[in-house]
Design a protein around this motif. Structure first.
Motif, mmCIF file in Angstrom:
data_model
loop_
_atom_site.group_PDB
_atom_site.id
_atom_site.type_symbol
_atom_site.label_atom_id
_atom_site.label_comp_id
_atom_site.label_asym_id
_atom_site.label_seq_id
_atom_site.Cartn_x
_atom_site.Cartn_y
_atom_site.Cartn_z
ATOM 1 N N TRP A 81 0.829 -1.214 0.000
ATOM 2 C CA TRP A 81 0.000 0.000 0.000
ATOM 3 C C TRP A 81 0.857 1.255 0.000
ATOM 4 C CZ3 TRP A 81 -2.148 -4.484 1.688
ATOM 5 C CH2 TRP A 81 -3.449 -4.733 1.283
ATOM 6 N N LYS A 82 2.150 1.106 -0.398
ATOM 7 C CA LYS A 82 2.978 2.300 -0.543
ATOM 8 C C LYS A 82 2.347 3.214 -1.585
ATOM 9 C CE LYS A 82 7.711 1.186 0.806
ATOM 10 N NZ LYS A 82 9.100 1.052 0.332
ATOM 11 N N GLY A 83 2.352 4.471 -1.302
ATOM 12 C CA GLY A 83 1.736 5.415 -2.229
ATOM 13 C C GLY A 83 0.235 5.496 -2.086
ATOM 14 N N TRP A 84 -0.320 4.843 -1.016
ATOM 15 C CA TRP A 84 -1.777 4.856 -0.843
ATOM 16 C C TRP A 84 -2.298 6.277 -0.674
ATOM 17 C CZ3 TRP A 84 -4.817 6.658 3.187
ATOM 18 C CH2 TRP A 84 -6.188 6.335 3.110
ATOM 19 N N GLY A 85 -1.570 7.095 0.093
ATOM 20 C CA GLY A 85 -2.041 8.460 0.346
ATOM 21 C C GLY A 85 -2.260 9.249 -0.931
ATOM 22 N N PRO A 86 -1.193 9.433 -1.751
ATOM 23 C CA PRO A 86 -1.407 10.167 -3.000
ATOM 24 C C PRO A 86 -2.317 9.428 -3.969
ATOM 25 C CG PRO A 86 0.845 9.334 -2.866
ATOM 26 C CD PRO A 86 0.233 9.146 -1.517
ATOM 27 N N LEU A 87 -2.307 8.082 -3.889
ATOM 28 C CA LEU A 87 -3.173 7.321 -4.796
ATOM 29 C C LEU A 87 -4.639 7.584 -4.476
ATOM 30 C CD1 LEU A 87 -3.544 5.163 -7.029
ATOM 31 C CD2 LEU A 87 -3.533 3.447 -5.208
ATOM 32 N N VAL A 88 -5.030 7.405 -3.203
ATOM 33 C CA VAL A 88 -6.444 7.544 -2.866
ATOM 34 C C VAL A 88 -6.910 8.994 -3.006
ATOM 35 C CG1 VAL A 88 -6.221 7.935 -0.356
ATOM 36 C CG2 VAL A 88 -8.227 6.743 -1.255
ATOM 37 N N SER A 89 -6.066 9.955 -2.598
ATOM 38 C CA SER A 89 -6.468 11.356 -2.759
ATOM 39 C C SER A 89 -6.532 11.723 -4.234
ATOM 40 C CB SER A 89 -5.502 12.285 -2.019
ATOM 41 O OG SER A 89 -4.175 12.095 -2.460
ATOM 42 N N GLY A 90 -5.540 11.236 -5.002
ATOM 43 C CA GLY A 90 -5.543 11.513 -6.433
ATOM 44 C C GLY A 90 -6.720 10.884 -7.142
ATOM 45 N N VAL A 91 -7.035 9.626 -6.767
ATOM 46 C CA VAL A 91 -8.151 8.928 -7.423
ATOM 47 C C VAL A 91 -9.482 9.564 -7.042
ATOM 48 C CG1 VAL A 91 -9.410 6.737 -7.543
ATOM 49 C CG2 VAL A 91 -6.931 6.742 -7.712
ATOM 50 N N MET A 92 -9.625 9.993 -5.794
ATOM 51 C CA MET A 92 -10.868 10.654 -5.394
ATOM 52 C C MET A 92 -11.107 11.920 -6.221
ATOM 53 S SD MET A 92 -10.941 10.321 -1.227
ATOM 54 C CE MET A 92 -12.497 11.207 -1.079
ATOM 55 N N VAL A 93 -10.062 12.741 -6.337
ATOM 56 C CA VAL A 93 -10.202 13.970 -7.127
ATOM 57 C C VAL A 93 -10.378 13.634 -8.606
ATOM 58 C CG1 VAL A 93 -9.089 16.131 -7.783
ATOM 59 C CG2 VAL A 93 -8.833 15.269 -5.459
ATOM 60 N N LYS A 94 -9.616 12.620 -9.069
ATOM 61 C CA LYS A 94 -9.694 12.216 -10.475
ATOM 62 C C LYS A 94 -11.093 11.748 -10.848
ATOM 63 C CE LYS A 94 -7.767 8.272 -11.547
ATOM 64 N NZ LYS A 94 -6.724 7.263 -11.833
ATOM 65 N N LYS A 95 -11.677 10.880 -10.024
ATOM 66 C CA LYS A 95 -13.017 10.376 -10.328
ATOM 67 C C LYS A 95 -14.049 11.498 -10.242
ATOM 68 C CE LYS A 95 -11.751 5.907 -10.259
ATOM 69 N NZ LYS A 95 -11.723 5.030 -11.420
ATOM 70 N N ALA A 96 -13.863 12.388 -9.265
ATOM 71 C CA ALA A 96 -14.792 13.515 -9.146
ATOM 72 C C ALA A 96 -14.750 14.379 -10.401
ATOM 73 C CB ALA A 96 -14.438 14.347 -7.903
ATOM 74 N N ILE A 97 -13.528 14.686 -10.854
ATOM 75 C CA ILE A 97 -13.364 15.503 -12.063
ATOM 76 C C ILE A 97 -13.873 14.753 -13.289
ATOM 77 C CG2 ILE A 97 -11.643 16.502 -13.624
ATOM 78 C CD1 ILE A 97 -9.996 17.196 -11.128
ATOM 79 N N ARG A 98 -13.549 13.468 -13.385
ATOM 80 C CA ARG A 98 -13.945 12.675 -14.561
ATOM 81 C C ARG A 98 -15.448 12.650 -14.731
ATOM 82 N NH1 ARG A 98 -12.031 6.705 -14.220
ATOM 83 N NH2 ARG A 98 -10.034 7.798 -14.371
ATOM 84 N N PHE A 99 -16.163 12.252 -13.686
ATOM 85 C CA PHE A 99 -17.611 12.085 -13.827
ATOM 86 C C PHE A 99 -18.327 13.427 -13.922
ATOM 87 C CE2 PHE A 99 -16.620 7.802 -12.206
ATOM 88 C CZ PHE A 99 -17.331 7.040 -13.118
#
Length: 310
Positions: A81-99
């Motif tokens: 789970w290395k990189g979980w912090g930037p991954l989950v924050s990035g994916v949350m913003v990414k999915k929000a922007i995408r949809f």
């Protein structure tokens, strides 16, 4: 009992604006999907950045297993789970922007029939992929990859970010943006088209002509897996570009001057099949990941809709 009856009579409050509703549903979906698939993403990045991938002569699923076990044995289970912090924050913003971007595109260009054509859906996906690439994906991927490939330094997300900014400058966060854009834009264009086609087909063959919840999971899984082998070369180039830094100049790893230079050198020095390194863990990650994305997004989006009065 009286209170419950009043709630039913009024209808449940929700979010009228489709773009805002999609943004919130996308963010919640991103948190679920990123946490569930982070280990496979770490394994994929390690396979793409190792000088000599472990057990290269074996099958891809075996290499996934041996790479994962090597990480756990040498760095511990939580290293997956290395990189979980930037991954989950990035994916949350990414999915929000995408949809939300796709919803905005859809409302802007929706024809009188109310449904976008396949071509316009593809363009909507390209638009959503472009916005997310510039706004969040490139810098968050840069940070995530540096975290996933560092071994034992333990400096964390903030330390890695500070090192990048101090040694390479703020523009280094946008290394590999061109292949990242190509990957993201083609991903979203294809996924939205495939998702729509598959759900339409499943609804048409359903005995009651209904949209079932499992339709979204199945359509998302198919949409997530099909285009991996088409654009995996962009993912490899992106990862190589983002993994290199000034500290690598004295090592045996090549320093690529551009994404095009990276692509040419990989083909020339490692063979064209090297461009598909990590494609199997990408499929293994993206099939359940996109099943979760489209299935869970549908649930959250429906939950956030205003409910009519009874």
């Amino acid at each position: 009992m009286v209170t419950s009856q009043r709630v039913l009579e009024r209808g449940r409050a929700g979010i009228e604006n489709e773009a805002v509703r999609s943004m919130l549903a996308g963010a919640l979906t991103g948190a679920v999907e990123a946490t569930a698939t982070c280990p496979l993403d770490t394994i994929k990045v390690r396979m793409q950045t190792l000088d000599a991938p472990l057990s290269m002569g074996r099958g891809p699923l075996y290499r996934i297993g041996i790479t994962g076990s090597h990480i756990v044995q040498n760095e511990g289970l939580m290293a997956l789970w290395k990189g979980w912090g930037p991954l989950v924050s990035g994916v949350m913003v990414k999915k929000a922007i995408r949809f939300s971007s796709f919803a905005q595109f859809k409302s802007t260009f929706k024809p009188p029939s109310g449904k976008l054509s396949g071509f316009m859906t593809f363009l909507g996906g390209i638009f959503a992929g472009t916005v997310e690439t510039i706004a969040v994906v490139t810098p968050s991927e840069m940070l995530k990859i540096r975290l996933q490939t560092e071994k034992g330094s333990g400096i964390g997300s903030i330390g890695v970010l500070v090192n990048i900014l101090r040694k390479e400058g703020p523009l280094a966060l946008y290394k590999g943006m061109l292949p990242t854009w190509f990957r993201q834009s083609t991903n979203q264009g294809c996924r939205f088209v495939l998702y729509g086609r598959v759900t339409d087909y499943l609804r048409a063959v359903d005995s009651q002509q209904k949209q079932r919840h499992w339709h979204s999971f199945l359509a998302g899984a198919l949409a997530g897996g099909i285009n991996v082998y088409v654009n995996n070369f962009a993912d490899v180039v992106k990862t190589r570009m983002q993994n290199q830094g000034p500290q690598l100049s004295s090592s045996l790893k090549p320093i690529y001057s551009s994404s095009w230079d990276c692509l040419k050198r990989i083909v020339r020095e490692e063979g064209i099949l090297a461009l598909w390194t990590g494609s199997t863990p990408r499929v293994v990650r993206l099939v359940p990941g996109q099943a979760i994305t489209f299935g869970v997004f549908g649930y959250f989006e429906k939950l956030l809709r205003p409910q009519p009065k009874l």
